[in-house]
Design an enzyme around this catalytic site. Structure first.
Site, mmCIF file in Angstrom:
data_model
loop_
_atom_site.group_PDB
_atom_site.id
_atom_site.type_symbol
_atom_site.label_atom_id
_atom_site.label_comp_id
_atom_site.label_asym_id
_atom_site.label_seq_id
_atom_site.Cartn_x
_atom_site.Cartn_y
_atom_site.Cartn_z
ATOM 1 C CE LYS A 23 -1.795 1.705 3.979
ATOM 2 N NZ LYS A 23 -1.539 3.148 4.117
ATOM 3 C CG ASN A 24 2.576 2.657 3.573
ATOM 4 O OD1 ASN A 24 1.381 2.897 3.444
ATOM 5 N ND2 ASN A 24 3.174 2.567 4.747
ATOM 6 C CG ASP A 30 3.451 1.509 9.353
ATOM 7 O OD1 ASP A 30 3.078 2.344 10.203
ATOM 8 O OD2 ASP A 30 3.506 1.770 8.131
ATOM 9 N NE ARG A 37 0.568 10.114 10.463
ATOM 10 C CZ ARG A 37 0.154 9.091 9.719
ATOM 11 N NH1 ARG A 37 -1.106 8.804 9.639
ATOM 12 N NH2 ARG A 37 1.002 8.393 9.029
ATOM 13 N NE ARG A 39 -6.930 3.959 5.876
ATOM 14 C CZ ARG A 39 -5.993 4.503 6.635
ATOM 15 N NH1 ARG A 39 -6.158 4.586 7.931
ATOM 16 N NH2 ARG A 39 -4.888 4.971 6.111
ATOM 17 C CB CYS A 83 -4.021 6.330 11.214
ATOM 18 S SG CYS A 83 -4.384 4.800 10.396
#
Ligand code: UD1
Length: 429
Positions: free
Chosen positions: A22-23, A316, A131, A408, A126
Site C-alpha cells: 500500500k505504502n 507500522d 502528524r 484500508r 489514522c
C-alpha cells in the site's frame, strides 16, 4: 459496519501470497500526475486506500483502467492499473477527499511542479498523533514555492516553476521525502535532499520516476540527488511486495505456531524485523519464492524493540509485535519513537487478557500463558491487525469491530488466514 469473528487456537500452515505494498502503491499512483503520458503500475493491491486515491486523482483529471487480472482471479487480487493525467483539470484537492487519507496530501508536490499551483486541504488519516505538514511546507519553500494557509488549505504557487536547492530535513519523513523527490524531478537545476527517508518505498518511487525520465541518485541512502528535467514520460513499474503485510503474517505464525510460506515476500525489505522475530524464537528461511516462517515447540521469547526510521524496526509493525509479546515468556519493553499516540491497541489487547503497562512512550508487556477471546475495537490500521493476531492465539472467540480500518491496508485478510487453517470470518452488522 462489518466485523471479523476469529476462533483462536489453530496453528497456521500453508502459503500466504504477499500483496503489493500500500505504502508504495500510493506515491507511485500520485507520480502519474507528473506526466501527460500513461503510467502503468503492476501489482497494485486492492484496498480501500487505493480506491480512495483513485477518486482523488480522478478529481484532478487522472483517467485509469484496470487490466492484467489473471484467469480465475476475482476482483480482490493485486492488479495492473494504467493511470493517465493527460490534462490536469483541477489543482484543488478538497477537504472531503483529503480528510479521509493523509497520503492524499502528497498530490501537492506533483501538482505544483507540473501546473505551478496547488490548493490542498490539510490532511486526515489514522488518528495516531498530530502528524503535521511543516516539513512539506519548508521543503517546497526551499524549492521556490510560495506557500499560504487559507481556510484549512495549503496554497502552493510557483508560476515560473520550481528551482533546485539543497534541503536538509530536520526530521526523517517518508511523505515529505516522496513529495520533494517528485517535485524536484521537474525543477530547474539540481536538488540535494539530506537526512532523507530510506524506506524501500522511497526506492520504489525513485525507480518509477527514473523510468519516467527523471534523474535521481542515492534513493535508499540519506542523501538523494535529483537533477531536474523539463518533462517526464510514461513508464511501466511494479509495486514492491508489502513488507508490513509480510511482517504481520510472520508475527501471526510466530504467535500461533505452524509453518507458512510468505510468497513473493522479500527479506531485504525488512531485515531488522526479521532479526527481532528470530530472537523471539521464529525460524525464518528465505526461499526462491518468498520467506518461510516456522515456530515449533519452545514458545515465544521476550524481546525489547524501539521503533525507528528504516532500516530500524518499523512503527507500522509495533502493534503487531506487541500482540506477539503478550504471549512471550517474560517482560518486553516496546518503545515508540515515530508517532506520539500509537498505543491505542493497548487497552484492547488488555480485553483479551494481556498485561501491559505504559510509561510514556514505552509499553512494558508482561507475557501471559494464555489469552481469552473477547469483543474488541479496531482503532487504526496497524492496531486492528494486532488484535487479529492476538485473537488467532486466544482461547475461544474474538470479534474485531470497525474492520474498515483493516480494509484500508490488508488485502483479503480473511481468505489469506483461512487458507492456512485459521477460523476467521467477516460478519455484516
Ligand atoms: C508513512 C507511512 C506510515 C508510516 C510512516 C512512518 C505511507 C502512506 N504511510 O507515513 O504507514 O507509519 O511513514 O514510517 O507511506 N512529521 C512532521 N512534520 C511533517 C511530516 C511528518 O513532524 O511535515 C512527523 C510525523 O508527525 C511523524 C514523523 O514525522 O512523527 C514521521 O512521519 P512520516 O515519515 O512523514 O510519516 P508518513 O509519511 O505520514
Amino acid at each position: 459496519m462489518d466485523r471479523i469473528r476469529i476462533v483462536g487456537g489453530a496453528k497456521l500452515t500453508g502459503t500466504i501470497p504477499i500483496s503489493g505494498a500500500k505504502n508504495a502503491a500510493l506515491p507511485l499512483m500520485i507520480a502519474s500526475l507528473l506526466t501527460d503520458e500513461t503510467l502503468t503500475l503492476d501489482n497494485v493491491p486492492h484496498l480501500a486506500d487505493v480506491e480512495q486515491l483513485i477518486r482523488i486523482l480522478g478529481n484532478h483529471g487522472v483517467d485509469y483502467s484496470v487490466n492484467g487480472r489473471r484467469a480465475g482471479e476475482g476482483e480482490t487480487y493485486s492488479r495492473t492499473i494504467n493511470f493517465t493525467a493527460k490534462r490536469i483539470v483541477d489543482t484543488t484537492a478538497p477537504y472531503n477527499l483529503v480528510s479521509k487519507m493523509r497520503a492524499s496530501f502528497w498530490v501537492i508536490g506533483p501538482l505544483v511542479a507540473r501546473m505551478g499551483e496547488a490548493r490542498v486541504s490539510l490532511p486526515g488519516g489514522c488518528a495516531i498523533g498530530t502528524r503535521p505538514v511543516d516539513l512539506f511546507i519548508d521543503g517546497l519553500q526551499a524549492l521556490g514555492t510560495q506557500i499560504d494557509i487559507d481556510n484549512g488549505y495549503v496554497v502552493a504557487k510557483a508560476p515560473k516553476g520550481l528551482i533546485g536547492a539543497r534541503y536538509v530535513f530536520p526530521k526523517v519523513s517518508v511523505g515529505a521525502t516522496h513529495v520533494l523527490m517528485m517535485a524536484a524531478s521537474l525543477a530547474k537545476g539540481t536538488t540535494v535532499l539530506e537526512n532523507a527517508a530510506r524506506e524501500p518505498e522511497i526506492v520504489n518511487l525513485a525507480e518509477c520516476l527514473n523510468a519516467m525520465g527523471a534523474k535521481i541518485e542515492g534513493a535508499g541512502t540519506p542523501t538523494i540527488t535529483i537533477e531536474g528535467v523539463a518533462k517526464l514520460h510514461g513508464a511501466r513499474v511494479a509495486v514492491i511486495p508489502d513488507r508490513i503485510e509480510t511482517g504481520t503474517y510472520a508475527m501471526a505464525v510466530a504467535m500461533t505456531g505452524g509453518d507458512v510460506l510468505l510468497e513473493h515476500a522479500r527479506p531485504d525489505l525488512l531485515e531488522n524485523a526479521l532479526d527481532v522475530l528470530v530472537q523471539a524464537g521464529a525460524e525464518i528461511t528465505p526461499t526462491n519464492s518468498g520467506i518461510r516462517v516456522r515456530r515449533n515447540g519452545s514458545g515465544i521469547a521476550a524481546v525489547d524493540v524501539t521503533t525507528a526510521p528504516f532500516p530500524g524496526f518499523p512503527t507500522d509493525l509495533q502493534a503487531q509485535f506487541m500482540g506477539l509479546m503478550t504471549r512471550a515468556k517474560g517482560k518486553s519493553r516496546i518503545t515508540e519513537t515515530i508517532f506520539e499516540n500509537r498505543f491505542m491497541h493497548v487497552q484492547e489487547l488488555a480485553r483479551l487478557g494481556a498485561k501491559i503497562s505504559l510509561a510514556g512512550q514505552t509499553a512494558i508487556v508482561e507475557g501471559v500463558s494464555s489469552l481469552k477471546g473477547a469483543p474488541v475495537m479496531a482503532t487504526d490500521l496497524r492496531a486492528s491487525v494486532s488484535l487479529v493476531i492476538a485473537g488467532l492465539a486466544a482461547e475461544g472467540e474474538t470479534t474485531v469491530h470497525r474492520v474498515y480500518h483493516l480494509d484500508r491496508g490488508f488485502e483479503r485478510l480473511e481468505q489469506k488466514l483461512t487458507g492456512c487453517g485459521a477460523t476467521v470470518e467477516r460478519l455484516s452488522e
